[in-house]
Design an enzyme around this catalytic site. Structure first.
Site, mmCIF file in Angstrom:
data_model
loop_
_atom_site.group_PDB
_atom_site.id
_atom_site.type_symbol
_atom_site.label_atom_id
_atom_site.label_comp_id
_atom_site.label_asym_id
_atom_site.label_seq_id
_atom_site.Cartn_x
_atom_site.Cartn_y
_atom_site.Cartn_z
ATOM 1 N N ASN A 197 -6.954 3.046 10.084
ATOM 2 C CA ASN A 197 -6.168 1.935 10.611
ATOM 3 C C ASN A 197 -6.159 1.871 12.136
ATOM 4 O O ASN A 197 -5.964 0.799 12.714
ATOM 5 C CB ASN A 197 -4.727 1.999 10.091
ATOM 6 C CG ASN A 197 -4.084 3.349 10.319
ATOM 7 O OD1 ASN A 197 -4.574 4.372 9.853
ATOM 8 N ND2 ASN A 197 -2.967 3.373 11.025
ATOM 9 N N GLN A 247 -7.106 -1.004 4.995
ATOM 10 C CA GLN A 247 -7.703 -1.710 6.130
ATOM 11 C C GLN A 247 -9.069 -2.314 5.798
ATOM 12 O O GLN A 247 -9.691 -2.922 6.671
ATOM 13 C CB GLN A 247 -7.839 -0.768 7.325
ATOM 14 C CG GLN A 247 -6.517 -0.340 7.930
ATOM 15 C CD GLN A 247 -5.743 -1.495 8.548
ATOM 16 O OE1 GLN A 247 -6.292 -2.564 8.820
ATOM 17 N NE2 GLN A 247 -4.453 -1.291 8.765
ATOM 18 N N SER A 254 -3.111 -3.642 0.308
ATOM 19 C CA SER A 254 -1.898 -4.381 0.646
ATOM 20 C C SER A 254 -2.268 -5.787 1.081
ATOM 21 O O SER A 254 -3.152 -5.977 1.917
ATOM 22 C CB SER A 254 -1.146 -3.662 1.771
ATOM 23 O OG SER A 254 0.216 -3.998 1.792
ATOM 24 N N HIS A 288 -0.790 -8.115 2.925
ATOM 25 C CA HIS A 288 -0.537 -8.629 4.271
ATOM 26 C C HIS A 288 -1.582 -8.200 5.284
ATOM 27 O O HIS A 288 -1.568 -8.658 6.429
ATOM 28 C CB HIS A 288 0.866 -8.236 4.745
ATOM 29 C CG HIS A 288 1.017 -6.814 5.176
ATOM 30 N ND1 HIS A 288 1.047 -6.449 6.499
ATOM 31 C CD2 HIS A 288 1.156 -5.673 4.465
ATOM 32 C CE1 HIS A 288 1.209 -5.134 6.585
ATOM 33 N NE2 HIS A 288 1.273 -4.642 5.373
ATOM 34 N N ALA A 338 0.803 -1.219 0.000
ATOM 35 C CA ALA A 338 0.000 0.000 0.000
ATOM 36 C C ALA A 338 0.839 1.273 0.000
ATOM 37 O O ALA A 338 0.468 2.262 -0.633
ATOM 38 C CB ALA A 338 -0.945 0.005 1.195
ATOM 39 N N THR A 339 1.967 1.266 0.704
ATOM 40 C CA THR A 339 2.784 2.486 0.742
ATOM 41 C C THR A 339 3.261 2.864 -0.652
ATOM 42 O O THR A 339 3.193 4.034 -1.043
ATOM 43 C CB THR A 339 3.978 2.308 1.705
ATOM 44 O OG1 THR A 339 3.490 2.171 3.039
ATOM 45 C CG2 THR A 339 4.913 3.509 1.645
ATOM 46 N N THR A 388 10.927 -6.583 -11.899
ATOM 47 C CA THR A 388 10.443 -7.956 -12.062
ATOM 48 C C THR A 388 9.348 -8.253 -11.047
ATOM 49 O O THR A 388 9.494 -7.980 -9.862
ATOM 50 C CB THR A 388 11.600 -8.956 -11.888
ATOM 51 O OG1 THR A 388 12.609 -8.668 -12.851
ATOM 52 C CG2 THR A 388 11.120 -10.384 -12.070
ATOM 53 N N CYS A 425 3.329 1.487 11.835
ATOM 54 C CA CYS A 425 4.272 2.187 10.962
ATOM 55 C C CYS A 425 4.961 3.351 11.673
ATOM 56 O O CYS A 425 5.911 3.924 11.152
ATOM 57 C CB CYS A 425 3.544 2.698 9.720
ATOM 58 S SG CYS A 425 2.815 1.361 8.757
#
Length: 383
Positions: free
Chosen positions: A154, A182, A202, A204, A74-75, A244, A329
């Site tokens: 978040n 989120q 994201s 994860h 996401a960042t 890649t 974060c």
């Protein structure tokens, strides 16, 4: 400490990889190691895994698979959306609108854009964490290029009224970017009904591995939304994200999306019940209160203030319980949450607040130990 002794209630920080996702990735790591950009038959075979994953992501978000750019998370997606659009469209305007409660990935990117000449308005939120749509409307100017508002916060789980926001933004002629990190994979996120132009997510955060995510860009193939790449090289992902591709991660992300598509309803019902039971018990502690809207929030989160009790101290005395006193974060900073301060909490109450975020693998059997531990600690401090 053994992993099996840990009660993990920090799922907004990251989630464990679902065993089914992990199992699906192993053959890719072991046998299908080719580069999907290669022109030989092995490369073409690998590219089929990428196409399948792109299709799974698109099904979850209700968009075209051609509208998805794979990123490292996401960042990176946020940086590509905000910097990429701002830099590619400077002739249209130099004004950006966002919220004071956004994730640091948005706020820090906006600060960077300010340093190179863009003008950013940081809107206040109400005490419940929700944006005033009237405030947004008043903030828009002829030179407003982009509005960036997250779907679910978040730290508090507060859900913003994105469809209403989109209507205001689009009537003004500006573009709407949404950080949905989120929400995607945890609840229903339909980019068509939300009417967002770009959306970051994201893997994860919903049981896929770390290091993989994506950016939805509406009508990407038609290039109606111009973006300037922030990574340059081989021109991968329609020239917008060189490098890649992380094939195992992307394949795992696709499987996680497929599982979410099939299981969101069951997850929502079960996890919400657990959250509500935990919250109701903890609110029996004298003075405790929930931060943020009760009616418009994610089903898996509760952010509770225990006045006069330092959250860091409480967390440190619960070695086998994983909870958070803010965003992971910014965990290295011993500062009160910028989100809670923006909602009007005092520094003391912000520092006394703990986020509990539940997930797919939490069980009812874990809750009594958490509740008892926190009550004993607080009662001991009071005594």
């Amino acid at each position: 400490m053994k992993r099996q002794d840990i009660i993990y209630l920090d799922n907004n920080s990251t989630t464990p990889v679902d065993p089914r996702v992990l199992e699906s990735m192993w053959p890719i790591l072991k046998e299908w190691y080719g580069n999907p950009a290669s022109t030989h038959n092995f490369g073409h075979a690998i590219n089929k895994f990428i196409k399948q994953s792109r299709s799974n992501v698109a099904k979850l978000l209700n968009c075209s698979s051609s509208d998805i750019i794979f990123t490292s998370g996401a960042t990176e997606s946020i940086n590509l959306a905000l910097k990429g659009y701002a830099l590619a469209n400077q002739s249209k305007g130099n004004h950006i609108v966002t919220l004071k409660t956004e994730h640091k990935a948005v706020l820090d990117t906006c600060e960077y854009l300010e340093s190179i000449g863009f003008d950013v308005t940081y809107l206040d939120v109400k005490e419940d964490g929700l944006l005033s749509v009237n405030d947004l409307q008043r903030a828009l100017r002829p030179e407003t290029l982009l509005v960036s508002i997250m779907l679910a916060n978040n730290e508090t789980g507060v859900i913003q009224p994105m469809s209403e926001i989109a209507d205001v933004v689009h009537r003004h002629g500006s573009l709407l970017f949404c950080d949905a990190t989120q929400a995607v994979g945890k609840t229903y996120v339909d980019v068509r009904s939300l009417s967002v132009d770009m959306l970051a997510f994201s893997g994860h955060k919903f049981y896929a591995p770390k290091g993989v995510g994506g950016l939805f860009v509406r009508d990407l193939k038609r290039k109606r939304i111009k973006l300037q790449p922030i990574l340059h090289g081989g021109g991968h992902e329609d020239g917008l994200r060189s490098g890649t591709l992380n094939v195992p991660g992307i394949f795992g992300l696709g499987v996680a999306c497929d599982l979410a598509f099939e299981e969101i309803h069951a997850d929502v019902q079960r996890i919400k019940d657990l959250r509500d039971r935990l919250e109701n018990e903890l609110l029996t502690i004298q003075g405790a209160f929930v931060n943020g809207s009760i009616s418009s929030r994610m089903y898996n989160v509760t952010n509770i203030c225990f006045p006069s009790h330092d959250a860091d101290h409480l967390i440190g005395r619960m070695p086998n319980i994983s909870v958070s006193n803010g965003s992971a974060c910014t965990a290295s900073l011993i500062e009160p949450s910028h989100v809670l301060l923006a909602m009007g909490l005092t520094r003391e109450d912000a520092m006394a607040s703990i986020r509990f975020s539940l997930g797919r693998f939490n069980t009812a059997e874990e809750l009594p130990h958490v509740i008892t531990s926190i009550k004993r600690l607080i009662e001991g401090e009071v005594a």
